[in-house]
Design an enzyme around this catalytic site. Structure first.
Site, PDB file in Angstrom:
ATOM      1  N   ASP A 488     -52.199  88.304  -4.701  1.00 42.64           N
ATOM      2  CA  ASP A 488     -52.610  87.206  -5.929  1.00 42.64           C
ATOM      3  C   ASP A 488     -52.713  86.021  -5.286  1.00 42.64           C
ATOM      4  O   ASP A 488     -53.517  85.046  -5.128  1.00 42.64           O
ATOM      5  CB  ASP A 488     -52.260  87.506  -7.079  1.00 42.64           C
ATOM      6  CG  ASP A 488     -52.512  88.305  -7.896  1.00 42.64           C
ATOM      7  OD1 ASP A 488     -54.012  88.997  -7.836  1.00 42.64           O
ATOM      8  OD2 ASP A 488     -51.617  89.024  -8.930  1.00 42.64           O
ATOM      9  N   HIS A 639     -43.452  96.970  -3.199  1.00 40.58           N
ATOM     10  CA  HIS A 639     -44.763  97.624  -3.835  1.00 40.58           C
ATOM     11  C   HIS A 639     -45.168  97.941  -2.671  1.00 40.58           C
ATOM     12  O   HIS A 639     -45.677  99.390  -2.312  1.00 40.58           O
ATOM     13  CB  HIS A 639     -45.741  96.569  -4.024  1.00 40.58           C
ATOM     14  CG  HIS A 639     -47.160  97.419  -5.239  1.00 40.58           C
ATOM     15  ND1 HIS A 639     -47.298  96.623  -5.892  1.00 40.58           N
ATOM     16  CD2 HIS A 639     -48.005  98.796  -5.221  1.00 40.58           C
ATOM     17  CE1 HIS A 639     -48.564  97.602  -6.212  1.00 40.58           C
ATOM     18  NE2 HIS A 639     -48.596  98.708  -5.544  1.00 40.58           N
ATOM     19  N   GLN A 685     -39.394  94.164  -8.087  1.00 38.12           N
ATOM     20  CA  GLN A 685     -40.970  93.258  -7.207  1.00 38.12           C
ATOM     21  C   GLN A 685     -40.719  92.760  -5.749  1.00 38.12           C
ATOM     22  O   GLN A 685     -41.426  93.935  -4.634  1.00 38.12           O
ATOM     23  CB  GLN A 685     -41.959  92.374  -7.891  1.00 38.12           C
ATOM     24  CG  GLN A 685     -42.702  92.124  -7.426  1.00 38.12           C
ATOM     25  CD  GLN A 685     -43.064  90.276  -7.697  1.00 38.12           C
ATOM     26  OE1 GLN A 685     -42.674  89.518  -7.539  1.00 38.12           O
ATOM     27  NE2 GLN A 685     -44.253  90.507  -8.343  1.00 38.12           N
TER      28      GLN A 685
END
Length: 796
Positions: A488, A639, A685
């Site tokens: 993002d 991730h 995360q």
């Protein structure tokens, strides 16, 4: 420093020191009635949505930490001393107060001992119910009679919509109505408006919750927060508890709370049990009905046992026993449980996600399904169907699918500049994985609507996803990054190109070719093959940068991820996906893996890029919003770690694949939890990298794609158990010092009992397999020769 340990037998993590570096949490309930609870009883409850159905307050990132929550205050009526059943909020000195927390599968047990009184409180939500139970057993271990007064405490929201409750006080401080009905607290908001049960997102409607107790007689109550805590009181020293009694306050507007006061007398050695009930509905109807059920201790015990059996049944679809106890703890309980929770809640409800991501993020959820396919294949298939209907007819996707309001065929599609380039490409990982897990090849021919208009077969949806990217290619023949390309913080727009997505698109084309071959679609096969060849040529001509693959091109052709860059000269994702997609193999793959190892590896995993950014164009590289070594700016973004494990395993590098896996495996950090800080039993995360002053500290636990990819990488690439359309492949890639391991796995309702022998200390390479005492050639077992129970011996 140790704060707890794994209890593998009971599938629990046991916290023995309540002063954890951060709140260590667990999840209760379902996607209808959900709740989060910490080791000190902090947390909140909600109905359907943590953003629009939050009826219990919890202050994230506040001081004092982890408050409020589900509290039970205990007051000695003779001495006036008081404490709480959980260490917080009263926080008695730990030399005198003993605390223990056991987090399990959708339940948490908090035990305490103080002043010769022991308390055990079990928090859970019974299956298919819209209420939670706090079953409390309190015992007098002393030699004298004790006269105790107990007070429950929850702090209610004045509006179920979180933003309204926190920010819009000029409205929400005037809509609360508290009542006491038949000894049950009724918490109401907008009570004069009609309820709209079929229109959940409408905030202007009457809503109620109730709070009651079974097994004790109510002697007092408070429903006004100020009257209970005091004008300048706090959770550690409530005014009413210090005084010794409630005032019977009824809140009207302002702030409500749920306090039930009751007395318990205990003889030496005596134990009593009561149950606190909090749920959805009015006190008059749902509250009274529920309390009649809960008054029977046998019913409560049965519901608790049903809950454990339900969750343990999911986890028993696969079990693993290796020489690494930490690995076993993650694989047999916490890894798959983490995946199930992430699958359920996407990024919508945690101690960090406070409702800003309401619903199921498209790209997140499609990936999350990968981690649970072997545990709940039918349920996961239904979720996958829902997400397929979140694709719009243009081939892109709705950014978020809200199950409580999604109506396929009628949804407004995103604007062109809102599309993300990676969204529907994740279908090529998950759809084939589902078909291979279940054997339901006809799923490819099943018809589903698009979100906005029209419908197509699953194969048609997949082709539309490819066409979406092919129709948005840049000057170098690579797909444009659009609003985001998984990252993002990388906004490439309508002209900038993403090399990472180029490899995703390549993976999609290769997968589509396999599907076309399976379904005998020669024209589609040829179409995909032509585009694959064109894409490969563009990648090789423009994306290769001497010893690495670039990350992206800006709209004007500026390269990102070049060896000549001062910042971000090496990115992890393009290198791993070059291998995963099949574009890079042989010596080129070997060189890429060495480059990753030499340049990106830290003690806690691989950095997302190196060096971090300070001066880059903020319109494109949003990573500069963050400090160096944090999140997308050079952190260990968890991730991505599973992809590196997969790439190493594909190259046959079992030792390094295992080394990478352990570097970010939560249980491996249990003994140094003061460094990691967050829960040592779930994935997160990101972890601060060497560029950060908080090196090794991890953030944002539970709800992360790290969980699903870690579980997928471990089960299918380290352990090597890979379902195929017509059977299953067993191709382990393990550390050479693992001489023996055992795996049990359900596959299409058949039990596989697998034992792997590695006396030669290899990392990969099956020499032979014995299936039910019969030797088979290769490492693939056709499904038709599997029996109901199968003994499989694999030799490396």
């Amino acid at each position: 420093m140790l704060f707890g340990h794994f209890d593998d037998k009971n599938r629990e993590y046991v916290i023995t020191n309540p002063e954890t570096p951060a709140p260590w949490s667990n999840y209760l309930g379902s996607t209808v009635y959900g709740a989060i609870i910490t080791n000190n009883a902090g947390g909140y409850s909600f109905y359907k949505s943590a953003a629009q159905g939050r009826f219990m307050r919890y202050r994230t990132n506040a001081v004092p930490l982890d408050q409020p929550g589900r509290y039970i205050y205990i007051r000695d009526q003779d001495s006036g001393d008081y404490w709480s059943a959980s260490w917080q909020p009263v926080a008695k000195p730990l030399e005198k107060y003993k605390a223990l927390c056991r987090h399990g599968t959708a339940y948490t047990v908090i035990e305490s001992s103080y002043s010769d009184i022991t308390v055990q409180t079990t928090f859970f939500v019974p299956l298919d119910k819209y209420f939670e139970l706090w079953r409390c057993r309190i015992k007098n271990n002393g030699s004298s009679n004790r006269h105790l007064r107990l007070f429950t405490f929850v702090e209610y929201t004045s509006n179920w919509h979180l933003w309204q409750d926190i920010v819009n006080l000029q409205y929400t401080q005037y809509i609360l109505t508290m009542k006491m009905v038949d000894g049950i607290i009724d918490h109401g908001t907008n009570v004069y408006l009609p309820p709209q049960p079929d229109n959940f997102e409408e905030g202007g409607q009457a809503r109620h919750t109730f709070l009651g107790v079974a097994g004790a007689e109510i002697t007092g109550f408070d429903t006004d927060r100020k009257r209970f805590l005091g004008t300048f009181g706090n959770y550690a020293k409530p005014y009413a508890v210090e005084k010794g009694e409630c005032s019977g306050s009824i809140a009207s507007g302002d702030n409500g709370c749920g306090v039930l006061q009751f007395d318990i007398d205990l003889r030496p050695g005596e134990e009593k049990e009561f149950v606190i009930v909090m749920g959805i509905g009015t006190a008059e109807f749902e509250g009274n009905r529920t309390l009649k059920e809960v008054h029977d201790p046998a019913w409560v015990e049965n519901e608790f046992n049903k809950l454990k059996k339900y969750w343990h049944g999911k986890l028993e679809n696969m079990s693993v026993y290796t020489p690494d106890a930490d690995f076993n703890s993650m694989m047999n309980m916490w890894g798959p449980y983490n995946c199930l929770i992430t699958y359920a809640w996407s990024r919508a409800a945690s101690l960090v996600y406070a409702g800003e991501r309401d619903g199921l993020g498209y790209r997140d959820t499609v990936q999350d399904i990968l981690g649970v396919l072997h545990l709940i294949p039918e349920e996961a298939g239904k979720r996958l169907e829902l997400m397929i209907t979140g694709q719009v007819s243009a081939g892109g996707a709705m950014p978020v699918v809200k199950p409580f309001s999604h109506k396929p065929g009628t949804m407004k599609p995103p604007e062109e500049d809102e599309y993300r380039s990676d969204d529907c490409l994740w279908l090529f990982n998950t759809v084939p994985a589902y078909v291979k897990e279940t054997g339901n090849i006809d799923f490819y021919n099943k018809v589903f609507p698009y979100a906005d208009k029209g419908s197509d077969t699953v194969t048609g949806h997949l082709k539309r996803a490819i066409e979406f990217n092919l129709g948005r290619m840049g000057a170098h023949g690579l797909p444009c990054g659009l609003a985001a390309d998984w990252n993002d913080c990388l906004v490439l727009g309508q002209q900038g190109e993403s090399v990472f997505v180029a490899f995703q698109l390549r993976y999609a084309l290769v997968t589509y070719i396999d599907i076309c071959e399976l379904l005998s679609l020669p024209a589609e096969f040829a179409w995909a093959q032509k585009h694959l060849e064109m894409l490969d040529a563009s990648i090789e001509e423009y994306a290769w940068d001497n010893d690495r693959y670039l990350r992206a091109f800006r709209y004007d052709g500026l390269k990102y991820g070049s060896q000549h860059d001062d910042e971000g000269s090496l990115w992890l994702n393009p290198q791993t996906w070059a291998i995963i997609s099949g574009h890079a193999n042989g010596q080129k793959a070997e060189r890429l893996l060495e480059l990753i190892n030499n340049s990106l590896l830290t003690d806690y995993g691989l950095m997302i890029c190196d060096p971090p950014y300070e001066k880059a164009d903020l319109k494109v590289i949003k990573a500069t919003l963050f400090n160096k070594g944090m999140k997308e700016n050079g952190a260990v973004f968890c991730h991505t770690q599973g992809w590196a494990v997969i790439a190493e395993a594909m190259a046959g590098k079992g030792n390094r694949a295992y080394e990478y896996f352990r570097s970010y495996m939560p249980s491996a950090m249990n003994a140094s939890a003061e460094v990691r800080e967050i829960e040592p039993y779930v994935y997160c995360q990101s972890t601060h990298s060497k560029y950060s002053a908080r090196y090794g500290a991890s953030r944002l636990p539970w709800l992360s794609g790290a969980a699903s990819w870690a579980n997928f990488a471990a089960t299918q690439y380290i352990l090597g158990i890979r379902p195929q359309y017509k059977g299953i492949t067993i191709d382990p890639c393990i550390p050479s010092h693992w001489h023996n391991l055992k795996i049990k796995r359900m596959f299409r309702n058949k039990l596989l009992s697998i034992e792997i022998f590695n006396t030669a200390e290899k990392t990969q390479g099956v020499s032979k397999i014995h299936l039910n005492a019969n030797e088979i050639k290769g490492n693939f077992i056709p499904v038709e020769i599997l029996q109901q129970n199968n003994d499989i011996k694999v030799y490396l």
